[in-house]
Design a protein around this motif. Structure first.
Motif, PDB file in Angstrom:
ATOM      1  N   ASP A  72       0.827  -1.202   0.000  1.00 49.58           N
ATOM      2  CA  ASP A  72       0.000   0.000   0.000  1.00 49.58           C
ATOM      3  C   ASP A  72       0.868   1.261   0.000  1.00 49.58           C
ATOM      4  OD1 ASP A  72      -2.534   1.366   0.136  1.00 49.58           O
ATOM      5  OD2 ASP A  72      -2.122   1.771   2.253  1.00 49.58           O
ATOM      6  N   ALA A  73       1.982   1.220   0.708  1.00 51.30           N
ATOM      7  CA  ALA A  73       2.882   2.381   0.750  1.00 51.30           C
ATOM      8  C   ALA A  73       3.421   2.694  -0.647  1.00 51.30           C
ATOM      9  CB  ALA A  73       4.037   2.115   1.714  1.00 51.30           C
ATOM     10  N   LEU A  74       3.804   1.667  -1.386  1.00 51.08           N
ATOM     11  CA  LEU A  74       4.297   1.887  -2.747  1.00 51.08           C
ATOM     12  C   LEU A  74       3.213   2.523  -3.615  1.00 51.08           C
ATOM     13  CD1 LEU A  74       6.268  -1.434  -3.363  1.00 51.08           C
ATOM     14  CD2 LEU A  74       7.203   0.799  -2.758  1.00 51.08           C
ATOM     15  N   TRP A  75       1.974   2.058  -3.455  1.00 51.07           N
ATOM     16  CA  TRP A  75       0.863   2.631  -4.214  1.00 51.07           C
ATOM     17  C   TRP A  75       0.652   4.092  -3.845  1.00 51.07           C
ATOM     18  CZ3 TRP A  75      -3.777   4.716  -2.518  1.00 51.07           C
ATOM     19  CH2 TRP A  75      -4.714   5.005  -3.523  1.00 51.07           C
ATOM     20  N   ARG A  76       0.768   4.405  -2.560  1.00 52.48           N
ATOM     21  CA  ARG A  76       0.540   5.778  -2.106  1.00 52.48           C
ATOM     22  C   ARG A  76       1.611   6.734  -2.638  1.00 52.48           C
ATOM     23  NH1 ARG A  76      -3.098   6.542   2.217  1.00 52.48           N
ATOM     24  NH2 ARG A  76      -4.242   4.624   2.668  1.00 52.48           N
ATOM     25  N   VAL A  77       2.843   6.267  -2.729  1.00 56.16           N
ATOM     26  CA  VAL A  77       3.894   7.111  -3.292  1.00 56.16           C
ATOM     27  C   VAL A  77       3.618   7.350  -4.780  1.00 56.16           C
ATOM     28  CG1 VAL A  77       6.353   7.320  -3.798  1.00 56.16           C
ATOM     29  CG2 VAL A  77       5.612   6.374  -1.609  1.00 56.16           C
ATOM     30  N   SER A  78       3.244   6.293  -5.485  1.00 53.70           N
ATOM     31  CA  SER A  78       2.924   6.466  -6.915  1.00 53.70           C
ATOM     32  C   SER A  78       1.756   7.425  -7.109  1.00 53.70           C
ATOM     33  CB  SER A  78       2.580   5.104  -7.532  1.00 53.70           C
ATOM     34  OG  SER A  78       3.688   4.238  -7.497  1.00 53.70           O
ATOM     35  N   SER A  79       0.765   7.324  -6.227  1.00 56.84           N
ATOM     36  CA  SER A  79      -0.423   8.175  -6.335  1.00 56.84           C
ATOM     37  C   SER A  79      -0.108   9.643  -6.081  1.00 56.84           C
ATOM     38  CB  SER A  79      -1.500   7.704  -5.353  1.00 56.84           C
ATOM     39  OG  SER A  79      -1.910   6.389  -5.658  1.00 56.84           O
ATOM     40  N   ALA A  80       0.954   9.894  -5.315  1.00 55.60           N
ATOM     41  CA  ALA A  80       1.340  11.283  -5.044  1.00 55.60           C
ATOM     42  C   ALA A  80       1.922  11.966  -6.278  1.00 55.60           C
ATOM     43  CB  ALA A  80       2.339  11.331  -3.896  1.00 55.60           C
ATOM     44  N   LYS A  81       2.311  11.160  -7.290  1.00 56.80           N
ATOM     45  CA  LYS A  81       2.802  11.671  -8.579  1.00 56.80           C
ATOM     46  C   LYS A  81       3.942  12.682  -8.418  1.00 56.80           C
ATOM     47  CE  LYS A  81      -1.688  10.961 -10.823  1.00 56.80           C
ATOM     48  NZ  LYS A  81      -1.291   9.638 -11.304  1.00 56.80           N
ATOM     49  N   LEU A  82       4.923  12.314  -7.616  1.00 59.06           N
ATOM     50  CA  LEU A  82       6.092  13.177  -7.430  1.00 59.06           C
ATOM     51  C   LEU A  82       7.122  12.889  -8.516  1.00 59.06           C
ATOM     52  CD1 LEU A  82       6.598  12.853  -3.563  1.00 59.06           C
ATOM     53  CD2 LEU A  82       5.371  14.633  -4.807  1.00 59.06           C
TER      54      LEU A  82
END
Length: 340
Positions: free
Chosen positions: A29-39
């Motif tokens: 889930d953490a990996l998904w959340r970083v991707s979702s932040a679109k940094l």
């Protein structure tokens, strides 16, 4: 001995066992959340991770997982400000699960003062408000966990941020494969935790890391402190061979257990030191345990040992009849301190 879930269930008010066993899901889930932040990539001369407790340990573990693959500095700061040498080109990652950690908020402000680029990871709170005001990117974490139980998030997000700022390579594939490894290993880890608890129960554990396992030993110590409500201490080799080893000469017989966390990447001389040190302290110890990490990649072995330590702390809590969730002394201290 009965299943840990049965033994701890009646007083595990915050479902810490479920949280510990959910580490693989937290990592994914953490990996998904970083991707979702679109940094996007962030040019920098290195990374400073600012945090306390369970939020800070993620930075330590990320640095350990990357190891010699780090190409720029990755420092972890636990305190009220960034180092005096911090330049504007250093990226500052402020990690606060609650969003209200006063030391991390002070670091956030200090980073602004030096003109450094900031990134925040939190569930909300004051630091999220400040980040929105300042248009600083925020990586969201899910609420409802104890901060120390969010280690999968704080580790994976710190590792991803390190890659974004160019401090090291992306290891998201290693993190993902590690989650799968832990899914398979859960039952064996529960059994290993019970075995270790059998050996150290009734003594104060002294946890020794070396190289990659230095932050793991510290994590184990803190988890035993907070979950089992017991004293535990950590140190690291080769440094402890220059000081702490002498203290064993005056240790009360059987009062302490020594647990050495070993890993295949340790220097041959470090491996030799562990062997000899274990022999030398054995006469005074309740027990001496040498534990080898398991897994293919460095990240797998690191996370395997983190999950094992978390389960050991809960096994000890169950045997002590302690609710692993409340941290009354920490809350009392905060109340006495008042707001800054």
């Amino acid at each position: 001995m009965a299943d840990l879930a049965e033994r701890i269930g009646e007083f595990d008010s915050g479902e810490q066992l479920e949280a510990a066993l959910s580490l693989p899901d937290h990592l994914r889930d953490a990996l998904w959340r970083v991707s979702s932040a679109k940094l996007g990539p962030i040019p920098s001369s290195g990374l400073i991770v600012c945090g306390m407790g369970g939020s800070a340990i993620g930075g330590d573990l990320a640095a350990a997982a990357l190891g010699s693959r780090l190409s720029k500095p990755l420092d972890v700061v636990r305190g009220y400000g960034v180092p005096s040498w911090t330049n504007p080109d250093r990226a500052i990652f402020c990690s606060s699960y609650s969003g209200n950690t006063e030391e991390t908020i002070a670091c956030y402000d200090a980073a602004e003062a030096v003109g450094a680029r900031r990134i925040v990871a939190t569930t909300g709170g004051r630091i999220a408000e400040l980040a929105r005001r300042d248009k600083v990117p925020v990586i969201g974490m899910p609420a409802g966990l104890q901060p120390r139980a969010a280690v999968g998030y704080t580790f994976a997000i710190a590792a991803e941020v390190a890659a974004l700022v160019g401090a090291g390579p992306a290891i998201r594939m290693e993190i993902d494969s590690s989650a799968a490894h832990l899914d398979v290993a859960k039952e064996a880890l529960l059994a290993k935790a019970a075995e270790l608890a059998d050996r150290i129960e009734g003594s104060t554990p002294l946890l020794y890391g070396c190289g990659m396992t230095v932050p793991v030993a510290y994590r184990w110590k803190c988890q035993i402190n907070e979950n089992a409500k017991l004293p535990a201490f950590s140190h690291h080799l080769p440094e402890m061979d220059h000081n702490e080893i002498v203290g064993w000469a005056g240790a009360a017989a059987g009062a302490y257990s020594a647990l050495f966390l070993e890993d295949r990447d340790q220097h041959p001389r470090e491996r030799q030191r562990i062997e000899l040190t274990a022999e030398l302290v054995g006469g005074a110890a309740h027990d001496v345990i040498r534990l080898e990490t398991e897994g293919e990649t460095r990240t797998e072995r690191l996370l395997w040992s983190v999950m094992l330590g978390d389960l050991l702390s809960l096994e000890l809590a169950a045997r002590a009849g302690a609710d692993p969730t409340p941290v009354k002394l920490i809350e009392s201290l905060k109340q006495r301190l008042g707001r800054p």
